[in-house]
Design an enzyme around this catalytic site. Sequence first.
Site, PDB file in Angstrom:
ATOM      1  N   ARG A 163       2.585  -3.271   2.194  1.00  0.00           N
ATOM      2  CA  ARG A 163       3.407  -2.997   1.027  1.00  0.00           C
ATOM      3  C   ARG A 163       4.274  -4.220   0.785  1.00  0.00           C
ATOM      4  NH1 ARG A 163       0.326   0.373  -0.065  1.00  0.00           N
ATOM      5  NH2 ARG A 163       0.671   2.590  -0.493  1.00  0.00           N
ATOM      6  N   GLY A 207      -2.216   0.431  13.767  1.00  0.00           N
ATOM      7  CA  GLY A 207      -2.893   1.699  13.448  1.00  0.00           C
ATOM      8  C   GLY A 207      -4.345   1.405  13.108  1.00  0.00           C
ATOM      9  N   ARG A 208      -4.936   2.326  12.333  1.00  0.00           N
ATOM     10  CA  ARG A 208      -6.372   2.175  12.007  1.00  0.00           C
ATOM     11  C   ARG A 208      -6.687   0.834  11.350  1.00  0.00           C
ATOM     12  NH1 ARG A 208      -6.225   8.119  10.461  1.00  0.00           N
ATOM     13  NH2 ARG A 208      -4.739   7.315   8.969  1.00  0.00           N
ATOM     14  N   ILE A 209      -5.881   0.462  10.327  1.00  0.00           N
ATOM     15  CA  ILE A 209      -6.218  -0.756   9.568  1.00  0.00           C
ATOM     16  C   ILE A 209      -5.936  -2.003  10.413  1.00  0.00           C
ATOM     17  CG2 ILE A 209      -5.826  -2.068   7.436  1.00  0.00           C
ATOM     18  CD1 ILE A 209      -5.046   0.577   6.078  1.00  0.00           C
ATOM     19  N   THR A 255      -1.219  -7.005   3.370  1.00  0.00           N
ATOM     20  CA  THR A 255      -2.001  -6.027   2.596  1.00  0.00           C
ATOM     21  C   THR A 255      -1.367  -4.648   2.744  1.00  0.00           C
ATOM     22  OG1 THR A 255      -3.458  -5.734   4.504  1.00  0.00           O
ATOM     23  CG2 THR A 255      -4.246  -7.206   2.766  1.00  0.00           C
ATOM     24  N   GLU A 260       6.118  -5.810  -7.771  1.00  0.00           N
ATOM     25  CA  GLU A 260       4.709  -5.500  -7.999  1.00  0.00           C
ATOM     26  C   GLU A 260       4.613  -4.626  -9.239  1.00  0.00           C
ATOM     27  OE1 GLU A 260       2.353  -4.567  -4.477  1.00  0.00           O
ATOM     28  OE2 GLU A 260       1.262  -3.098  -5.680  1.00  0.00           O
ATOM     29  N   HIS A 308      -3.309  -5.913  -5.508  1.00  0.00           N
ATOM     30  CA  HIS A 308      -3.309  -4.653  -4.726  1.00  0.00           C
ATOM     31  C   HIS A 308      -4.687  -3.975  -4.803  1.00  0.00           C
ATOM     32  CE1 HIS A 308      -0.431  -1.372  -3.041  1.00  0.00           C
ATOM     33  NE2 HIS A 308      -1.629  -1.292  -2.489  1.00  0.00           N
TER      34      HIS A 308
HETATM   35  C1  DGY Z   1      -3.067   2.787  -0.016  1.00  0.00           C
HETATM   36  O1  DGY Z   1      -4.006   3.580   0.094  1.00  0.00           O
HETATM   37  O2  DGY Z   1      -1.933   3.050   0.381  1.00  0.00           O
HETATM   38  C2  DGY Z   1      -3.375   1.472  -0.662  1.00  0.00           C
HETATM   39  O3  DGY Z   1      -2.266   0.681  -0.807  1.00  0.00           O
HETATM   40  C3  DGY Z   1      -4.083   1.666  -1.995  1.00  0.00           C
HETATM   41  O4  DGY Z   1      -5.333   2.193  -1.746  1.00  0.00           O
END
Ligand code: DGY
Length: 320
Positions: free
Chosen positions: A238, A156-158, A236, A267, A286
């Site tokens: 979950r 996706g975007r990230i 990065t 977490e 996080h």
């Molecule tokens: C999100 O936006 O889901 C990140 O984990 C925290 O900004």
Amino acid sequence: MERVFVTRNLPGNALDTLREAGYEVDVWPDFLAPPRKALLERVRGAAALITMLEDRVDAELMDAAGPGLKVISQYAVGLDNIDLEAARSRGIVVTHTPGVLTNATADLAFALLAAAARRVVEGHRYVQAGEWKTWHPELLLGPELHGATVGVVGFGRIGQAFARRARGFDMKVLYTSRQPRPDAEAELGAERVELGELLERADFVSLHTPLTPETLHLMNAERLAQMKEGAVLVNTARGKVVDTAALLEALERGPLFAAGLDVTDPEPLPADHPLLSHPRVVVTPHIGSAGRATRLRMAEMVTGDVLAVLRRQEPHFPAP
Ligand code: DGY
């Protein structure tokens, strides 16, 4: 006066726009999340909630708020802590903060990749401990970044923003995604493969999937064992996308060389957790979206959508 309950203070002045618009803004004052009992009490009678990813937003919470609750605006892109169906069936609008945190999160994912592979934190601890006595050809060797193959799980975007950074380091990009992404393939020379193939070919694997029933423990013992000898895992997304016990095993007995984790399970990670005693595990708390401008913009997005819904307008960033 309608009340907006905010479960943590937000950076910047965005909450003032709600006050100026005539709403009572009730902000949980502590750094730590409100305990469940306090949360259930404080939401009572609220017209809007601004929530964080640590708040469990379920039917019980919505019912505790009562029939006046119109909008839940999540200060995050991830919505796995919110029971979207419970909100829908009660006519409560849910919004979030997509897009704005893409680059900040991709930056941190790449920083973790570089730090874990090139042993930055381990090197810092080595110097701190007074062990730096000489230059040596065999000191703290790690895998090369440039020219490596990176596997992006979730495009996706990230995931795509992360791949763009990897291309800057001359990496070959493999990705998994439910649908092909021809535009990104053309831009990044990325190749779509099945997860098994990605794990077998990639030197570095970075996770960018949301947490869903399908991605819970996606990286289990079997999948971790499929990774290349000496590979590095970055998460990065979950914490629960990775089985922590299996990750430890893969770090101790192979094939993993190192891991960079911004999210963990559990977490927060307790300071005495075995992951933290592994020399090549780098953990951050996080903070993927913690760029200053990003967090200010996220505050504007959640308050803007609270205002929109309370004024009976369409929100800009509704939950998908
Ligand atoms: C999100 O936006 O889901 C990140 O984990 C925290 O900004």
